[in-house]
Design an enzyme around this catalytic site. Structure first.
Site, short mmCIF file in Angstrom:
data_model
loop_
_atom_site.label_atom_id
_atom_site.label_comp_id
_atom_site.label_asym_id
_atom_site.label_seq_id
_atom_site.Cartn_x
_atom_site.Cartn_y
_atom_site.Cartn_z
N GLU A 38 57.80 60.55 83.31
CA GLU A 38 58.27 61.92 83.61
C GLU A 38 57.33 62.97 83.02
O GLU A 38 57.09 64.01 83.64
CB GLU A 38 59.69 62.09 83.05
CG GLU A 38 60.70 61.25 83.83
CD GLU A 38 62.07 61.23 83.16
OE1 GLU A 38 62.18 60.76 82.01
OE2 GLU A 38 63.04 61.72 83.78
N ALA A 87 61.34 57.90 76.21
CA ALA A 87 62.05 58.56 75.11
C ALA A 87 62.31 57.50 74.05
O ALA A 87 62.32 56.29 74.35
CB ALA A 87 63.37 59.12 75.63
N GLU A 127 65.00 53.07 83.16
CA GLU A 127 66.25 53.47 82.51
C GLU A 127 67.46 52.63 82.91
O GLU A 127 68.35 52.41 82.09
CB GLU A 127 66.54 54.96 82.79
CG GLU A 127 65.64 55.93 82.05
CD GLU A 127 64.34 56.24 82.80
OE1 GLU A 127 64.03 55.56 83.80
OE2 GLU A 127 63.64 57.17 82.37
N GLY A 170 60.55 58.48 80.05
CA GLY A 170 60.09 59.84 79.73
C GLY A 170 58.57 59.98 79.77
O GLY A 170 58.05 61.09 79.95
N1 COA Z 1 61.59 53.78 72.13
C1 COA Z 1 61.51 53.36 70.87
N2 COA Z 1 60.65 52.42 70.45
C2 COA Z 1 59.83 51.88 71.37
C3 COA Z 1 59.85 52.27 72.72
C4 COA Z 1 60.77 53.28 73.10
N3 COA Z 1 60.87 53.73 74.35
N4 COA Z 1 58.93 51.56 73.40
C5 COA Z 1 58.34 50.75 72.50
N5 COA Z 1 58.89 50.94 71.27
C6 COA Z 1 58.53 50.27 70.01
C7 COA Z 1 59.10 48.85 69.96
O1 COA Z 1 60.44 48.87 69.53
C8 COA Z 1 58.17 48.23 68.94
O2 COA Z 1 58.55 48.68 67.66
P1 COA Z 1 58.54 47.64 66.39
O3 COA Z 1 57.11 47.20 66.29
O4 COA Z 1 58.99 48.48 65.25
O5 COA Z 1 59.46 46.54 66.77
C9 COA Z 1 56.84 48.89 69.24
O6 COA Z 1 57.14 50.08 69.94
C10 COA Z 1 55.94 48.03 70.12
O7 COA Z 1 56.64 47.71 71.30
P2 COA Z 1 56.80 46.21 71.85
O8 COA Z 1 58.00 46.17 72.74
O9 COA Z 1 56.76 45.24 70.71
O10 COA Z 1 55.45 46.07 72.68
P3 COA Z 1 55.17 45.17 73.96
O11 COA Z 1 53.70 45.23 74.20
O12 COA Z 1 55.81 43.84 73.83
O13 COA Z 1 55.94 45.90 75.18
C11 COA Z 1 56.65 47.83 76.47
C12 COA Z 1 55.56 47.19 75.57
C13 COA Z 1 56.24 49.26 76.72
C14 COA Z 1 56.71 47.07 77.79
C15 COA Z 1 58.02 47.73 75.74
O14 COA Z 1 57.87 48.29 74.45
C16 COA Z 1 59.13 48.48 76.43
O15 COA Z 1 59.69 47.99 77.41
N6 COA Z 1 59.50 49.68 75.91
C17 COA Z 1 60.65 50.43 76.37
C18 COA Z 1 60.36 51.07 77.72
C19 COA Z 1 61.58 51.83 78.19
O16 COA Z 1 62.63 51.29 78.47
N7 COA Z 1 61.42 53.15 78.30
C20 COA Z 1 62.45 54.03 78.81
C21 COA Z 1 63.23 54.61 77.71
S1 COA Z 1 64.47 55.68 78.34
#
Ligand code: COA
Length: 258
Positions: free
Chosen positions: A113, A65, A133, A110
């Site tokens: 999910e 999400a 989460e 999400g």
């Molecule tokens: N919600 C909002 N934005 C998200 C996102 C999310 N769940 N997951 C990634 N993004 C955004 C990042 O903020 C970043 O945005 P920016 O370029 O404007 O800063 C962009 O997507 C790229 O992500 P980034 O973290 O720089 O890539 P990465 O390759 O270093 O890492 C992940 C990839 C997926 C491991 C990491 O983005 C992550 O941990 N995301 C969140 C996962 C999460 O907690 N999901 C559960 C949510 S309830």
């Protein structure tokens, strides 16, 4: 027509791409609304026999999400947010037409999910699954606590949800979270191949197995009772007549969905 998803109908398969690759295809409210509309199309468009949900770009299926939308929510608004997700994902799960997830990268929160709400999952070798989460002070809110437990068992589900750690595609295969692991370039090919096979099967019977399998997870519904009724209902279809006749005549059946 859509801003945050892309759709494409090819050979009766409806491809739904979550399309925010610069945000790892995170599910914001607009994506959820558009996804709901795309699922409506699956339900209503007769040209569509099945669907594939996947992510645009090479890194993410869906990384969860959209966390940026969490900051200002009250507890009540949190419930409302989760309810919307529950409704859309349940429509995916309850679809009489097969909907599969082609997981092309991160499937987190999400995203995991969403993949689990689909009837089954195929992963690319670079797929990663997780329910992170707890790292945010949150729990899965789009059905993950229930579906993950059903798919991989309570012990593994709790480990994933309590540590927030990701598992890779091979582990997901071993744990029963996905059915196949293929090279990224073969992901849609494998999905298409499986769905084309299912298209040749009797559509009403396919819909009934989905319904009965879903009953396993539905407390209050007696899945055995439902199976009896759905089994019986098959005998009122032309397709069963055709299927049985074709078998006896040693030819391929041709189903019409009636
Ligand atoms: N919600 C909002 N934005 C998200 C996102 C999310 N769940 N997951 C990634 N993004 C955004 C990042 O903020 C970043 O945005 P920016 O370029 O404007 O800063 C962009 O997507 C790229 O992500 P980034 O973290 O720089 O890539 P990465 O390759 O270093 O890492 C992940 C990839 C997926 C491991 C990491 O983005 C992550 O941990 N995301 C969140 C996962 C999460 O907690 N999901 C559960 C949510 S309830």
């Amino acid at each position: 027509m859509y801003n945050t998803i892309k759709t494409e109908l090819t050979d009766n398969i409806f491809f739904i791409y979550i399309n925010r690759p610069d945000k790892m295809n995170a599910l914001n409210q607009e994506v959820m609304k558009e996804l709901a509309l795309a699922i409506d199309e699956v339900y209503t468009n007769k040209e569509i026999k099945s669907a594939v949900i996947t992510g645009k770009g090479e890194k993410a299926f869906v990384a969860g999400a959209d966390i940026s939308e969490f900051l200002t929510l009250s507890d009540q608004q949190g419930i409302e947010l989760a309810k919307k997700g529950h409704v859309v994902f349940k429509r995916i799960e309850d679809s009489a037409k097969p909907i599969i997830a082609a997981v092309n990268g991160f499937a987190l929160g999400g995203g995991c999910e969403l993949a689990m709400a689909c009837h089954f999952r195929i992963a690319a070798t670079n797929a990663r699954f997780g329910q992170p989460e707890v790292n945010l002070g949150l729990i899965p809110g789009y059905g993950g606590t229930q579906r993950l437990t059903a798919l991989v068992g309570k012990g593994k589900a709790l480990e994933m949800m309590m540590t927030g750690d990701m598992i890779n595609a091979e582990e997901a295969l071993e744990w029963g979270l996905v059915n196949y692991v293929v090279a990224p370039g073969d992901l849609l090919l494998k999905s298409t191949e499986l769905l084309q096979k299912i298209h040749t099967r009797a559509p009403l019977a396919v819909a009934r197995v989905i319904k009965c399998a879903n009953a396993v997870l539905n407390n209050g519904v007696d899945g055995y009772e439902m199976e009896l009724n759905e089994f019986g209902a098959c005998f009122a279809t032309k397709d069963l007549q055709e299927g049985a006749e074709a078998f006896i005549q040693k030819r391929a059946a041709s189903f019409i969905g009636e």
